[in-house]
Design an enzyme around this catalytic site. Structure first.
Site, PDB file in Angstrom:
ATOM      1  CG  HIS A  12      23.433 -18.609-108.359  1.00 16.14           C
ATOM      2  ND1 HIS A  12      23.075 -19.198-109.559  1.00 16.14           N
ATOM      3  CD2 HIS A  12      24.045 -19.576-107.638  1.00 16.14           C
ATOM      4  CE1 HIS A  12      23.461 -20.458-109.557  1.00 16.14           C
ATOM      5  NE2 HIS A  12      24.049 -20.724-108.402  1.00 16.14           N
ATOM      6  CG  ASP A  25      26.192 -17.940-110.753  1.00 17.09           C
ATOM      7  OD1 ASP A  25      25.646 -16.873-111.083  1.00 17.09           O
ATOM      8  OD2 ASP A  25      25.823 -19.045-111.184  1.00 17.09           O
TER       9      ASP A  25
HETATM   10  C1  GRF Z   1      15.550 -17.151-110.137  1.00 14.97           C
HETATM   11  O1  GRF Z   1      15.575 -18.194-109.186  1.00 14.97           O
HETATM   12  C2  GRF Z   1      16.949 -16.735-110.517  1.00 14.97           C
HETATM   13  O2  GRF Z   1      17.844 -16.707-109.470  1.00 14.97           O
HETATM   14  C3  GRF Z   1      17.294 -17.823-111.494  1.00 14.97           C
HETATM   15  O3  GRF Z   1      16.123 -17.999-112.261  1.00 14.97           O
HETATM   16  C4  GRF Z   1      15.000 -17.619-111.471  1.00 14.97           C
HETATM   17  C5  GRF Z   1      14.307 -16.519-112.203  1.00 14.97           C
HETATM   18  O4  GRF Z   1      13.005 -16.357-111.735  1.00 14.97           O
HETATM   19  N1  GRF Z   1      18.456 -17.502-112.272  1.00 14.97           N
HETATM   20  P1  GRF Z   1      12.080 -15.149-112.214  1.00 14.97           P
HETATM   21  O5  GRF Z   1      12.185 -15.034-113.735  1.00 14.97           O
HETATM   22  O6  GRF Z   1      12.511 -13.902-111.517  1.00 14.97           O
HETATM   23  O7  GRF Z   1      10.696 -15.577-111.802  1.00 14.97           O
END
Ligand code: GRF
Length: 199
Positions: A108, A144
């Site tokens: 998160h 979360d």
């Molecule tokens: C990450 O920051 C995750 O924590 C959030 O969305 C983003 C996803 O990024 N829920 P990616 O798809 O791994 O580039």
């Protein structure tokens, strides 16, 4: 023994890519056996394809109910017999049934328990905190809210936008994710109440 991972994704898949790159080293101790998504045509699935990893898509709209979708997702994941499910930018909540069948961790982009939900970076920026970060946790039935495995801290800068802040968080988040999954795979982990101990 190698730890088998199923990674769940919904978007760009930069966290997935970091795990794919780490798993290329046998010493890392983990292997991605499948990548699952809740939508088509996302870069995360293309990344898995390029790495030769099996993929599957389960869209909520393909099922009569959310419960049926969740069960189909859990069944498909079970077919790959993972030791651990990694939710990496997966934008759906998983049911208690899914979580009872599959130990699942999620990353998160905020310092839990602050700023849960879909807008962690925007909420942190609007609140005016001077540091934020990312949290890796064991998914429970809440949003979360599960036991925290690892956290990483980044500064909030005066001229940050949600986008620049989220990009800075994601850099730190990827390192945290890769390092921590590697430790869980090679050293093991245990849960004592809400406290997670690695090694
Ligand atoms: C990450 O920051 C995750 O924590 C959030 O969305 C983003 C996803 O990024 N829920 P990616 O798809 O791994 O580039």
């Amino acid at each position: 023994m190698t730890t088998s991972l199923v990674v769940l994704v919904s978007g760009a898949g930069t966290n997935l890519q970091a795990l794919i790159d780490a798993c290329a080293d046998p010493a890392y101790g983990a292997k991605i056996v499948a990548v699952g998504a809740d939508r088509d045509d996302i870069e995360a699935l293309a990344r898995a394809d390029r790495a030769g990893i099996p993929t599957f898509v389960k869209q909520v709209s393909q099922f009569a109910s959310r419960e049926q979708w969740d069960r189909a997702l859990a069944d498909t994941v079970a077919g790959f017999e993972p030791d651990l499910v990694v939710s990496a930018g997966f934008m759906k909540l998983l049911s208690e049934d899914f979580l009872a069948r599959h130990t699942t961790v999620n990353t998160h982009p905020a310092l839990c328990p602050s700023f849960p939900g879909m807008h962690g970076p925007a909420d942190a920026l609007a609140y005016g905190v001077k540091v934020t970060g990312a949290t890796l946790f064991i998914v429970d039935g809440g949003v979360d809210s599960g036991p925290i495995i690892a956290q990483t801290v980044v500064p909030v800068l005066d001229d940050d936008t949600t986008e620049t802040l989220h990009e800075r968080i994601k850099l730190a988040e990827r390192t945290m994710l890769v390092d921590t999954i590697g430790l869980m795979a090679s050293e093991g982990w245990e849960l004592d109440g809400r406290r997670v101990r690695l090694g």
